[in-house]
Write an enzyme that holds these catalytic residues in place. Structure first.
Site, PDB file in Angstrom:
ATOM      1  N   LYS A   1     -47.625 -17.695 -36.277  1.00 27.03           N
ATOM      2  CA  LYS A   1     -47.201 -17.050 -37.531  1.00 27.03           C
ATOM      3  C   LYS A   1     -46.818 -15.590 -37.280  1.00 27.03           C
ATOM      4  O   LYS A   1     -45.839 -15.082 -37.833  1.00 27.03           O
ATOM      5  CB  LYS A   1     -48.325 -17.151 -38.568  1.00 27.03           C
ATOM      6  CG  LYS A   1     -48.069 -16.453 -39.893  1.00 27.03           C
ATOM      7  CD  LYS A   1     -47.008 -17.150 -40.717  1.00 27.03           C
ATOM      8  CE  LYS A   1     -46.575 -16.326 -41.919  1.00 27.03           C
ATOM      9  NZ  LYS A   1     -47.320 -16.507 -43.114  1.00 27.03           N
TER      10      LYS A   1
ATOM     11  N   LYS B   1     -49.187  -5.742 -43.545  1.00 32.04           N
ATOM     12  CA  LYS B   1     -50.424  -6.258 -42.938  1.00 32.04           C
ATOM     13  C   LYS B   1     -50.090  -7.133 -41.722  1.00 32.04           C
ATOM     14  O   LYS B   1     -50.698  -7.022 -40.669  1.00 32.04           O
ATOM     15  CB  LYS B   1     -51.185  -7.075 -43.986  1.00 32.04           C
ATOM     16  CG  LYS B   1     -52.436  -7.715 -43.468  1.00 32.04           C
ATOM     17  CD  LYS B   1     -52.732  -9.127 -43.892  1.00 32.04           C
ATOM     18  CE  LYS B   1     -51.654 -10.032 -44.279  1.00 32.04           C
ATOM     19  NZ  LYS B   1     -51.922 -11.451 -44.309  1.00 32.04           N
TER      20      LYS B   1
HETATM   21  P1  NA7 Z   1     -51.656 -12.575 -53.055  1.00 29.60           P
HETATM   22  O1  NA7 Z   1     -50.828 -13.099 -54.164  1.00 29.60           O
HETATM   23  O2  NA7 Z   1     -51.768 -11.109 -52.855  1.00 29.60           O
HETATM   24  O3  NA7 Z   1     -53.142 -13.176 -53.259  1.00 29.60           O
HETATM   25  C1  NA7 Z   1     -54.199 -12.748 -52.457  1.00 29.60           C
HETATM   26  C2  NA7 Z   1     -55.421 -13.580 -52.736  1.00 29.60           C
HETATM   27  O4  NA7 Z   1     -56.484 -13.121 -51.881  1.00 29.60           O
HETATM   28  C3  NA7 Z   1     -55.938 -13.432 -54.185  1.00 29.60           C
HETATM   29  O5  NA7 Z   1     -56.505 -14.647 -54.596  1.00 29.60           O
HETATM   30  C4  NA7 Z   1     -57.008 -12.362 -54.007  1.00 29.60           C
HETATM   31  O6  NA7 Z   1     -57.975 -12.383 -55.014  1.00 29.60           O
HETATM   32  C5  NA7 Z   1     -57.600 -12.758 -52.680  1.00 29.60           C
HETATM   33  N1  NA7 Z   1     -58.350 -11.684 -52.038  1.00 29.60           N
HETATM   34  C6  NA7 Z   1     -57.866 -10.518 -51.553  1.00 29.60           C
HETATM   35  N2  NA7 Z   1     -58.862  -9.788 -50.998  1.00 29.60           N
HETATM   36  C7  NA7 Z   1     -59.990 -10.518 -51.152  1.00 29.60           C
HETATM   37  C8  NA7 Z   1     -61.332 -10.315 -50.773  1.00 29.60           C
HETATM   38  N3  NA7 Z   1     -61.735  -9.198 -50.143  1.00 29.60           N
HETATM   39  N4  NA7 Z   1     -62.228 -11.276 -51.063  1.00 29.60           N
HETATM   40  C9  NA7 Z   1     -61.842 -12.409 -51.690  1.00 29.60           C
HETATM   41  N5  NA7 Z   1     -60.577 -12.672 -52.081  1.00 29.60           N
HETATM   42  C10 NA7 Z   1     -59.666 -11.731 -51.798  1.00 29.60           C
HETATM   43  O7  NA7 Z   1     -51.240 -13.190 -51.665  1.00 29.60           O
HETATM   44  P2  NA7 Z   1     -50.419 -14.524 -51.348  1.00 29.60           P
HETATM   45  O8  NA7 Z   1     -50.982 -15.646 -52.126  1.00 29.60           O
HETATM   46  O9  NA7 Z   1     -48.960 -14.245 -51.435  1.00 29.60           O
HETATM   47  O10 NA7 Z   1     -50.746 -14.703 -49.792  1.00 29.60           O
HETATM   48  C11 NA7 Z   1     -52.016 -15.144 -49.348  1.00 29.60           C
HETATM   49  C12 NA7 Z   1     -52.033 -15.236 -47.841  1.00 29.60           C
HETATM   50  O11 NA7 Z   1     -50.996 -16.119 -47.369  1.00 29.60           O
HETATM   51  C13 NA7 Z   1     -51.792 -13.923 -47.134  1.00 29.60           C
HETATM   52  O12 NA7 Z   1     -52.557 -13.858 -45.958  1.00 29.60           O
HETATM   53  C14 NA7 Z   1     -50.306 -13.972 -46.800  1.00 29.60           C
HETATM   54  O13 NA7 Z   1     -49.999 -13.114 -45.721  1.00 29.60           O
HETATM   55  C15 NA7 Z   1     -50.068 -15.431 -46.533  1.00 29.60           C
HETATM   56  P3  NA7 Z   1     -57.799 -11.524 -56.397  1.00 29.60           P
HETATM   57  O14 NA7 Z   1     -57.036 -12.428 -57.332  1.00 29.60           O
HETATM   58  O15 NA7 Z   1     -57.030 -10.269 -56.028  1.00 29.60           O
HETATM   59  O16 NA7 Z   1     -59.174 -11.259 -56.811  1.00 29.60           O
END
Ligand code: NA7
Length: 297
Positions: free
Chosen positions: A170, A238
């Site tokens: 990736k 990132k």
């Molecule tokens: P998004 O739409 O920014 O969603 C990120 C998700 O990750 C969202 O559910 C967040 O929860 C969650 N999140 C972020 N930080 C945390 C921590 N510290 N603990 C738990 N959950 C967290 O990203 P995408 O869906 O576009 O992409 C997800 C991945 O796929 C990413 O690695 C991309 O590079 C590929 P929230 O709703 O903010 O509470």
């Protein structure tokens, strides 16, 4: 299958929805409460979601978030039976560090858990349509058990080797997307400054060997100056940082990506992190004193 789905962001929400639609028994969890998936149950913690699940599927932002989901105080590890007979598969579609992935998998293997890294490509549209392409690392027999889930969310999987190789792949893919888009954005900026119509330039690109899937996908958005996030700049940034880190660990030099990272850094300073990564074009425009426009304003 009984699936716990952790992380309902842009990608995760669509993926969990497709799993539920395909008839799997899905329980979801998201850090910020209030997000729901039609046809799925909701759990209060990652551990509660994972309780009794055959597969735990994660899709969250970064390495630290995955680590917390797995090993935090309310993490998946808490739900695993002592004695290493859990037979659970953990699959991760987040894009995170390949070396951290290997460490997570080793720690979980001691509890009888199989770990598959399955990052994907296809963007928000592919996630919604169930046409993602997965690049997968892990044991072949384990991956095979996940086939019904892959089929519900995507159109193809590529097996890249053992655990960690999906993530490594990736990073190699997103490296190219970042550089191809940067080339496109620089070409548009220069051409516009020199008086060439960017829309004409795009037509030419599409008719020649310069064309690419990245340009084909991004050009309509860019020409309309629509920077609403399909793939947010902060996530591409990132991935670029992860790639540079993995390259450093492997003693590989990536001079072009290092330069592009500086642009993402400046775009972040300008508050563009939640726009699409295509918004990096606006920095080039600012430096050149031009505006790339393909449609009548
Ligand atoms: P998004 O739409 O920014 O969603 C990120 C998700 O990750 C969202 O559910 C967040 O929860 C969650 N999140 C972020 N930080 C945390 C921590 N510290 N603990 C738990 N959950 C967290 O990203 P995408 O869906 O576009 O992409 C997800 C991945 O796929 C990413 O690695 C991309 O590079 C590929 P929230 O709703 O903010 O509470």
């Amino acid at each position: 299958m009984r699936v716990a789905f952790l992380g309902l962001g842009i990608m995760g929400h669509a993926m969990a929805t497709n799993l539920a639609k395909a008839g799997h028994e899905v329980t979801v969890w998201n850090r910020t409460p209030g997000k729901m998936v039609e046809g799925a149950g909701i759990a209060p913690t990652p551990a509660a979601a994972a309780q009794g699940a055959e597969v735990v599927w994660m899709c969250v932002s970064d390495t630290a978030a995955v680590e917390k989901l797995l090993f935090g105080p309310e993490g998946v590890e808490q739900s695993l039976a002592e004695g290493g007979s859990s037979n659970v598969i953990i699959a991760d579609s987040s894009t995170i560090s390949p070396s951290a992935t290997v460490k997570f998998a080793e720690r979980l293997r001691a509890k009888g858990v199989d770990y598959v890294d399955a990052p994907m490509t296809g963007s928000k549209i592919g996630a919604a349509n169930g046409t993602l392409i997965f690049m997968v690392g892990g044991d072949d027999a384990v991956i095979q058990r996940l086939n019904p889930l892959f089929a519900a969310m995507g159109k193809k999987i590529f097996r890249m080797g053992e655990t960690g190789k999906g993530q490594a792949t990736k990073l190699a893919m997103n490296l190219q997307i970042a550089l191809i888009f940067e080339g496109f954005a620089e070409a548009l900026t220069l051409a516009t400054k020199l008086g060439v119509d960017p829309k004409q330039l795009v037509s030419l690109i599409e008719a020649t060997m310069v064309r690419s899937g990245v340009v084909e996908y991004k050009a309509p958005f860019v020409l309309q100056r629509d920077f609403t996030p399909n793939f947010p700049l902060r996530l591409m940034h990132k991935d670029i940082l992860l790639t540079l880190e993995a390259a450093k660990e492997a003693r590989v030099k990536l001079p072009a990506l290092e330069t592009v990272e500086e642009i993402y850094d400046l775009a972040t300073e300008e508050g563009q992190q939640d726009l699409d990564y295509a918004a990096t074009l606006t920095l080039l425009e600012k430096w050149a004193g031009v505006l790339v426009k393909g449609e009548a304003a």
